[in-house]
Write an enzyme that holds these catalytic residues in place. Sequence first.
Site, PDB file in Angstrom:
ATOM      1  CG  HIS A   1     -10.926  -1.504   1.784  1.00 26.70           C
ATOM      2  ND1 HIS A   1      -9.692  -1.181   1.199  1.00 26.70           N
ATOM      3  CD2 HIS A   1     -10.980  -2.674   0.420  1.00 26.70           C
ATOM      4  CE1 HIS A   1      -8.822  -2.199  -0.429  1.00 26.70           C
ATOM      5  NE2 HIS A   1      -9.714  -2.979  -0.156  1.00 26.70           N
TER       6      HIS A   1
ATOM      7  CG  HIS B   1     -12.870  -4.109  -4.142  1.00 25.50           C
ATOM      8  ND1 HIS B   1     -12.800  -2.891  -4.523  1.00 25.50           N
ATOM      9  CD2 HIS B   1     -12.180  -5.400  -3.332  1.00 25.50           C
ATOM     10  CE1 HIS B   1     -12.359  -2.876  -3.568  1.00 25.50           C
ATOM     11  NE2 HIS B   1     -11.452  -4.071  -2.597  1.00 25.50           N
TER      12      HIS B   1
ATOM     13  CD  GLU C   1     -12.158 -11.483  -0.648  1.00 26.90           C
ATOM     14  OE1 GLU C   1     -11.331 -12.291   0.507  1.00 26.90           O
ATOM     15  OE2 GLU C   1     -12.089 -11.635  -1.352  1.00 26.90           O
ATOM     16  CG  ASP C   2     -15.395  -9.106   2.496  1.00 27.41           C
ATOM     17  OD1 ASP C   2     -14.257 -11.028   2.140  1.00 27.41           O
ATOM     18  OD2 ASP C   2     -14.676  -9.146   1.974  1.00 27.41           O
TER      19      ASP C   2
ATOM     20  CG  ASP D   1      -7.889  -4.454  -3.161  1.00 29.72           C
ATOM     21  OD1 ASP D   1      -8.603  -3.635  -1.886  1.00 29.72           O
ATOM     22  OD2 ASP D   1      -7.574  -5.618  -3.163  1.00 29.72           O
TER      23      ASP D   1
ATOM     24  CG  ASP E   1      28.158  13.080  -4.449  1.00 27.91           C
ATOM     25  OD1 ASP E   1      27.772  14.040  -3.418  1.00 27.91           O
ATOM     26  OD2 ASP E   1      28.926  12.835  -4.319  1.00 27.91           O
TER      27      ASP E   1
END
Length: 708
Positions: A48, A72, A76-77, A139, A259
Amino acid sequence: MYLFEGLKQKVANYLPPDEVELVEKAYIAARDAHDGQQRSSGDPYITHPVAVTGILADMHMDHETLMGALLHDVIEDTHHDKDSLSEQFGETVAELVEGVSKLDKFKFSSKEEAQAENFRKMMMAMVEDIRIILIKLADRTHNMRTLGALRPDKRRRIARETLEIYVPIANRLGIHEIKNELEDLGFHAMYPMRYRALQSAVKQARGNRREIIENTRQEIISRLEEKQINADVSGREKHLYSIYRKMKNKELMFNQIMDIYAFRVIVNTVDDCYRVLGCMHGLYKPIENRFKDYVAIPRTNGYQSLHTSLIGPHGIPVEIQIRTHDMDEMADKGVAAHWMYKDQTKATRSTAQTRARKWMQSLLELQQSASSSFEFIEHVKADLFPDEIYVFTPDGRIIELPMQATAVDFAYAVHTDVGNSCVGVRVDRKTYSLNKPLQNGQTIEIITSPRANPNANWLNFVVTAKARTQIRHFLKRQHAEEAIQMGNRLLRHALGKIRLDDIPEEDKNRVVLETQHQDFTSLLEDIGLGNELSAIIARRLIGDSQESDMLSDKNKNIAIKGTEGLLVSYSPCCHPIPGDEILAVLSPGKGILIHQIGCRNIRKLRKEEPQRVLPMQWEDNTSGEFKASVRIELINRQGTLATLTNTVSSTDSNIISLQTEEKESNIYYIDLELTCRDRIHLATILRKIRNMPEVQSVSRHSKTKSVN
């Protein structure tokens, strides 16, 4: 390292070797940090951030942005924090990563509050460094590309958020490549059946149109070659979401949209743009009012192009966009085009970047004025971002405003002080209504007065976030000032013969502490708002002093004149007017509500909570218009209602509302709410009505309504 090889090759095409090495170092750190983690699809998590970085590398972003993109999700993870990233990769990269990180570590009372606060934090981080939002958009783009692995309800939620927030941000920053992709991916996730049906219809139509498009394209090329203009000419297809939105908003059939044949002409210089425009208007007949010059007046997001609509071969409508190569790159990449983060001089900064920074400065002002994350997101979403109109100040300066903007929006766009003191407007030298939407190209002259103030009714028609925020801010401040003045009056009245100025400061400070207020001014404000009772505060101030018998007699009246402002209002149940005997009820948070002394709705309150009821009287010089309620019983003949309204009008009164109720055959009750100056004026109105031959009775009318 196999995952990094493709990205490394892409990055090496435009970055020097030492910066490529730094990007590789960030990749290794991200790979190790996410080791063992998987995405919902089952792929290793590192795929990712690599894909996100690839999107930014296609935009030729600088090495710090690419490093921030690779890292990034690390804060957080994983176990990494900002300090460790700062030590390893520098403060700038660490701040980019922190700016993109979500607020999962914070606790909120609801999911909506968390989303609103997360959005506020993201927008404020973007103000600090615009590269944060570019990483966030990349992201979101990759997340949307891989949405299939999620549950249908989660797909729809993420798609709605994408269409409501991220697409408008990409549009506002001029990054149309990402905007168009996010729109189509969001459309597919929200409405998969509609997406497939439309996709199939477009494929079928494309086959039927190919020959017409090519023939028209060759005609355009031939005409430009005759004039010796070098240009790239291509047929331009609308993307699916654009077609869907046009069908929905304009209620058009699919074949009506298909059209229209669209072409893009790319040339070398601005002069060539206008030469091409002349050629096209010579080749095909232009359609009236369908020409837009975004070259001379760029859109808010920096987009520049000439747009014209023509009647092409066989009567087919043809849309043509004409722009230079630089403008074309700007149209696709917006603030990311010609990235010059380290060289931000006026000479080099792109139009999109300049306008983006101007917009971000306005976000900072909104953030400072908004009382909550919800109010902030409401304002920003209101600004994200309708089509613009362009109007002029009297000295010729161009002001950009959203569609439906009014003269009040214009006044605040010029300057907050101009908006706050606005009393009227002249448009193209003619008187114009403040609430009427402005049109493209008008010249606006705001009429101001030093004694003027914003009107709360303006909130019903202004459309710009700045106007709405500044009006609310002024009204809030005015409300506070009025509450302080009213609290001062109520407390002085409660103190009776004891002067407030004579009370020692230590006694005031003691009561401030006892009541848990910041200072004595905030205590006065709460008294004015009805949150504190003046009689109780008065007793606390003097303590057990022997002067307690000098406190105000509760039967002594406070005088009002009817123009006190927001903190004094008049009860709609009994409509008190000057000349009536009156009482005031303290309503927590609202101030003072005036009732007639005999009003049935406050009888219970006067017995159970007498401290909330204050004796009041009208000042001798009371002026203004007041509402009164009147009940009339009349015989309903043809023209009677017209005669009644004319009679009221002849007494210098206005009818605010009118309700009818059938009493019996041909006899009706008419309940009128009308304006009057005082009891004498109302008596004159009632006498005139009573003299009508159809009227059987007329009297003041009151309603039963609970009082809080």
